[in-house]
Design an enzyme around this catalytic site. Sequence first.
Site, PDB file in Angstrom:
ATOM      1  N   ASN A   1       0.875  -1.173   0.000  1.00 56.80           N
ATOM      2  CA  ASN A   1       0.000   0.000   0.000  1.00 56.80           C
ATOM      3  C   ASN A   1       0.912   1.223   0.000  1.00 56.80           C
ATOM      4  O   ASN A   1       1.506   1.549   1.020  1.00 56.80           O
ATOM      5  CB  ASN A   1      -0.881  -0.047   1.260  1.00 56.80           C
ATOM      6  N   LYS A  59       0.143   4.263  -0.270  1.00 53.90           N
ATOM      7  CA  LYS A  59      -0.506   5.441   0.323  1.00 53.90           C
ATOM      8  C   LYS A  59      -0.275   6.680  -0.559  1.00 53.90           C
ATOM      9  O   LYS A  59      -0.181   6.540  -1.773  1.00 53.90           O
ATOM     10  CB  LYS A  59      -0.018   5.640   1.768  1.00 53.90           C
ATOM     11  N   HIS A  64      -9.630   1.182   4.684  1.00 52.99           N
ATOM     12  CA  HIS A  64      -8.363   1.323   5.418  1.00 52.99           C
ATOM     13  C   HIS A  64      -8.585   2.260   6.606  1.00 52.99           C
ATOM     14  O   HIS A  64      -9.371   3.213   6.516  1.00 52.99           O
ATOM     15  CB  HIS A  64      -7.284   1.883   4.481  1.00 52.99           C
ATOM     16  N   GLU A 109      -6.975   4.649   7.758  1.00 49.55           N
ATOM     17  CA  GLU A 109      -6.753   6.076   7.482  1.00 49.55           C
ATOM     18  C   GLU A 109      -7.972   6.682   6.787  1.00 49.55           C
ATOM     19  O   GLU A 109      -8.302   7.847   7.006  1.00 49.55           O
ATOM     20  CB  GLU A 109      -5.474   6.257   6.645  1.00 49.55           C
ATOM     21  N   GLU A 151      -5.644  -4.931  10.508  1.00 52.27           N
ATOM     22  CA  GLU A 151      -4.613  -3.920  10.749  1.00 52.27           C
ATOM     23  C   GLU A 151      -4.941  -3.164  12.032  1.00 52.27           C
ATOM     24  O   GLU A 151      -5.713  -2.191  12.003  1.00 52.27           O
ATOM     25  CB  GLU A 151      -4.559  -2.925   9.589  1.00 52.27           C
ATOM     26  N   GLY A 181       2.240   2.161  10.860  1.00 56.18           N
ATOM     27  CA  GLY A 181       3.218   3.247  10.731  1.00 56.18           C
ATOM     28  C   GLY A 181       3.878   3.632  12.039  1.00 56.18           C
ATOM     29  O   GLY A 181       4.545   4.663  12.122  1.00 56.18           O
ATOM     30  N   SER A 213       3.179  -2.240  10.412  1.00 53.88           N
ATOM     31  CA  SER A 213       4.624  -2.295  10.663  1.00 53.88           C
ATOM     32  C   SER A 213       5.252  -3.650  10.351  1.00 53.88           C
ATOM     33  O   SER A 213       6.160  -4.082  11.058  1.00 53.88           O
ATOM     34  CB  SER A 213       4.938  -1.858  12.097  1.00 53.88           C
TER      35      SER A 213
HETATM   36  P1  PGA Z   1       2.652   0.179   7.727  1.00 54.89           P
HETATM   37  O1  PGA Z   1       1.226   0.396   7.043  1.00 54.89           O
HETATM   38  O2  PGA Z   1       3.223  -1.096   7.156  1.00 54.89           O
HETATM   39  O3  PGA Z   1       3.459   1.388   7.327  1.00 54.89           O
HETATM   40  O4  PGA Z   1       2.440   0.099   9.197  1.00 54.89           O
HETATM   41  C1  PGA Z   1       0.357  -0.683   6.820  1.00 54.89           C
HETATM   42  C2  PGA Z   1      -0.928  -0.175   6.213  1.00 54.89           C
HETATM   43  O5  PGA Z   1      -1.398   0.898   6.583  1.00 54.89           O
HETATM   44  O6  PGA Z   1      -1.529  -0.847   5.342  1.00 54.89           O
END
Ligand code: PGA
Length: 249
Positions: A6, A8, A92, A94, A164, A170, A210
């Site tokens: 992803n 983003k 997601h 976010e 997630e 993140g 992460s």
């Molecule tokens: P990350 O993000 O690996 O940077 O923690 C995962 C995601 O949001 O899909």
Amino acid sequence: MLVVGNWKMNLDLAAARQLASAVSSSIGSVENVDVGVCPPFVNLDAVYGVLHGTGIRLGAQNMHAQDSGAYTGEVSAAMLRAVGCHYVILGHSERRQFFGETNASVSDKAQKALAQKLVPIVCVGESLPQREAGSHEQVVESQIQESLSGVHISSASELVVAYEPVWAIGTGKTASPQQVADMHGHIRRLLEHLFGRELGAGIPILYGGSVKPGNADEIFAQTNVDGGLIGGAALKADDFLAIVNAARR
Ligand code: PGA
């Protein structure tokens, strides 16, 4: 196993092309593991041009539930299909947190994605306060039930679910192997209940939050973990390759 990057809101056109080339040349013809990358909308077409014929699949990070019309700034499932998308990430955290995405809108979008032969990657996961309050299983249960309400599939490969935990995205913190195994087992039971035993047992459940080369092996070894949804580490070809290799093992 399935590993999806992803990207983003990262990388301009040139950088997206460069990363797609680096990923496709290092991963080459992918065996034993399915791989996908999800760039921002504006770079989908260019990345498809690079990935076409490699076996690495393209995905988008969101879509609108309507077919077309006066929805300024939005993109439909058919448009994603037309530029070569196979996957679309829906719900997601976010998008839930910053853009008002709800379980009901995820359900509408997932149904439309399936109608256009896209594979929705439906994301669920609890926040830190919810985890600390011990309500994480209940939260994820309602997210699964409501986000997948009205969703019908005839084969397990038509749908992907990603767990997630918001506190792990993140942040450099990952859920412990036990926390991952427990939640994935919970999600598996919910999927078997919703879709029947046979279909529910086959729907891939990805872990996200992460995932890095250093922890991928341990996470992927857990029961009911069928791969990963990778954010930060998907922006570096070497790290992404190392994670894909962990999924191969
Ligand atoms: P990350 O993000 O690996 O940077 O923690 C995962 C995601 O949001 O899909």
